[in-house]
Design an enzyme around this catalytic site. Structure first.
Site, PDB file in Angstrom:
ATOM      1  N   ASP A 180      -2.856   2.624  -5.849  1.00 37.64           N
ATOM      2  CA  ASP A 180      -1.731   2.695  -4.934  1.00 37.64           C
ATOM      3  C   ASP A 180      -1.711   1.745  -4.026  1.00 37.64           C
ATOM      4  O   ASP A 180      -0.788   1.157  -3.069  1.00 37.64           O
ATOM      5  CB  ASP A 180      -1.707   4.139  -4.396  1.00 37.64           C
ATOM      6  CG  ASP A 180      -3.336   3.778  -3.293  1.00 37.64           C
ATOM      7  OD1 ASP A 180      -4.354   3.029  -4.082  1.00 37.64           O
ATOM      8  OD2 ASP A 180      -3.485   4.440  -2.465  1.00 37.64           O
ATOM      9  N   GLU A 181      -1.909   0.407  -4.250  1.00 43.11           N
ATOM     10  CA  GLU A 181      -1.969  -0.743  -4.107  1.00 43.11           C
ATOM     11  C   GLU A 181      -2.700  -1.977  -4.415  1.00 43.11           C
ATOM     12  O   GLU A 181      -3.345  -2.150  -5.529  1.00 43.11           O
ATOM     13  CB  GLU A 181      -2.847  -0.581  -2.408  1.00 43.11           C
ATOM     14  CG  GLU A 181      -4.490  -1.247  -2.857  1.00 43.11           C
ATOM     15  CD  GLU A 181      -5.755  -1.084  -1.574  1.00 43.11           C
ATOM     16  OE1 GLU A 181      -5.162  -1.793  -0.559  1.00 43.11           O
ATOM     17  OE2 GLU A 181      -6.516  -0.025  -1.865  1.00 43.11           O
TER      18      GLU A 181
ATOM     19  N   ASP B 161       0.741  -1.243  -0.081  1.00 38.43           N
ATOM     20  CA  ASP B 161      -0.275   0.182  -0.222  1.00 38.43           C
ATOM     21  C   ASP B 161       0.907   1.272   0.459  1.00 38.43           C
ATOM     22  O   ASP B 161       1.892   1.247   0.488  1.00 38.43           O
ATOM     23  CB  ASP B 161      -0.955  -0.068   0.886  1.00 38.43           C
ATOM     24  CG  ASP B 161      -1.698   0.932   1.596  1.00 38.43           C
ATOM     25  OD1 ASP B 161      -2.232   1.506  -0.406  1.00 38.43           O
ATOM     26  OD2 ASP B 161      -2.700   1.574   2.065  1.00 38.43           O
TER      27      ASP B 161
END
Length: 368
Positions: free
Chosen positions: A112-113, A16
């Protein structure tokens, strides 16, 4: 028991990125570094919504999904910038390339993860902790950004673990520690438990995983429906979901919140044209065609409705998307409406196996 043995063999990492949008802005623009930065809608006029905030801004209580006006009240000297999604997507692709050095089993959840299954990693490193450390270091060295990682034997625990030592953290929760960890976890920290469900649980005297664990499977499903079965398993550390590297897109859409409430139909149509063009471009980029068009409307009082229309054939052309959206809008009571947001979504796509074949009109007709 067999299920637990399968889980223990898995090595799952959840990566993350830390305050991703804000971190990219601070990396690219030195004048933002070390300052409270808010990425999202600007607070001027009616204001927008916070997409993310730098850690300097979070110290003032600013959080994602908060109104920009409220964020400004919490931190009057905060810097507000609009998102640059093209830049974030480019960085996200480079992060994905780093992941790909270690495994092909990558399940992105957003820009983003992502989950990574490194049970059998490409470099024969063997240790998921070592791989997570190498990925974090590569992101830092090559992209000048930081990421947090969670490592465990299943997706659920790995995701929770990645949030424990943010920013720039790495947390490993091994098989022998999972149940005790889950018992001590507050219900609002359970992935999949939103604010409403968390409040419902607390009203029933359920504050931690240990409280949930006291309920039988029938009691859990009776109180929380289908999700109850999921909660029953995860509080015991049971999550046999596989990392899915090819998650099929279910819908494609776009929406916009306006600087002022729309009250004139012509203005609404103008905004729909812009949104429809964005949706059309995305459909073409991903080579998708869908049957169902959904219009989302949010009014000035935050009341929200959706209206859908299903077509006989899958489409991706701009005129059809726009005309259907205008018709759906006309079917609502827009004479005395004040609209703050409009959105268009296309869904009900052709199955992958059909999309990958050369298309003919006859095939489409018979398929539907």
């Amino acid at each position: 028991m067999a299920e637990n043995e399968i889980q223990i063999k898995r090595k799952i990492i959840h990566i993350d990125m830390d305050a991703f949008y804000a971190s990219v802005e601070q990396r690219d623009f030195p004048e933002y570094r070390g300052k409270p930065l808010v990425v999202g809608g600007l607070p001027e006029g009616r204001g927008g919504v916070v997409a993310t905030a730098s850690y300097e801004a979070r110290k003032f209580g600013i959080r994602s999904a908060m109104s920009s006006k409220q964020a400004l009240q919490l931190c009057p000297h905060a810097i507000f910038v609009r998102p640059r999604f093209a830049a974030y997507k480019e960085v996200s692709q480079k992060i994905r390339e780093i992941f790909g050095r270690y495994t092909d089993l990558i399940e992105p959840l957003s820009l983003d993860e992502a989950y990574l299954d490194v049970t059998n990693d490409k470099l024969d490193i063997g240790s998921a902790i070592e791989i997570a450390q190498q990925i974090k270091q590569a992101i830092k060295d090559e992209l000048n950004l930081t990421a947090s990682a969670g490592v465990s034997v299943n997706k659920f625990v790995a995701k929770i673990a990645s949030d424990i030592k943010k920013p720039d953290g790495l947390t490993f929760i091994g098989p022998s520690s999972i149940e005790a960890f889950m018992e001590n976890l507050p219900v609002e920290k359970f992935y999949g438990v939103g604010k409403v469900t968390a409040e419902k649980m607390k009203k029933q005297g359920l504050f931690t995983g240990a409280d949930l664990k006291k309920l039988t499977l029938d009691e859990m499903t009776g109180r929380f429906g289908k999700a109850g079965g999921f909660y029953y398993n995860i509080v015991r550390g049971i999550d046999d979901r596989e990392v899915q590297p090819h998650r099929e897109t279910k819908s494609m859409g776009a929406e916009d919140t306006f600087a002022y409430d729309l009250t004139v139909v012509e203005e609404m149509h103008t905004e729909l044209e812009k949104i429809a063009k964005t949706v059309h471009d995305r459909l073409l980029k991903y080579q998708l065609k869908g049957r169902t068009i959904t219009l989302k409307i949010k009014y000035s009082d935050f009341r929200q409705i959706t209206r859908s229309q299903s077509l006989p054939l899958c489409i991706d052309d701009l005129d059809t998307i726009l005309n259907a959206s205008k018709s759906l809008l006309a079917a609502t009571d827009i004479e005395n409406s004040r609209i703050r947001l409009l959105g268009i979504t296309v869904s009900n796509f052709l199955p992958v196996e059909i999309r990958q074949k050369p298309q003919t009109d006859q095939l489409s007709l018979f398929y539907f």
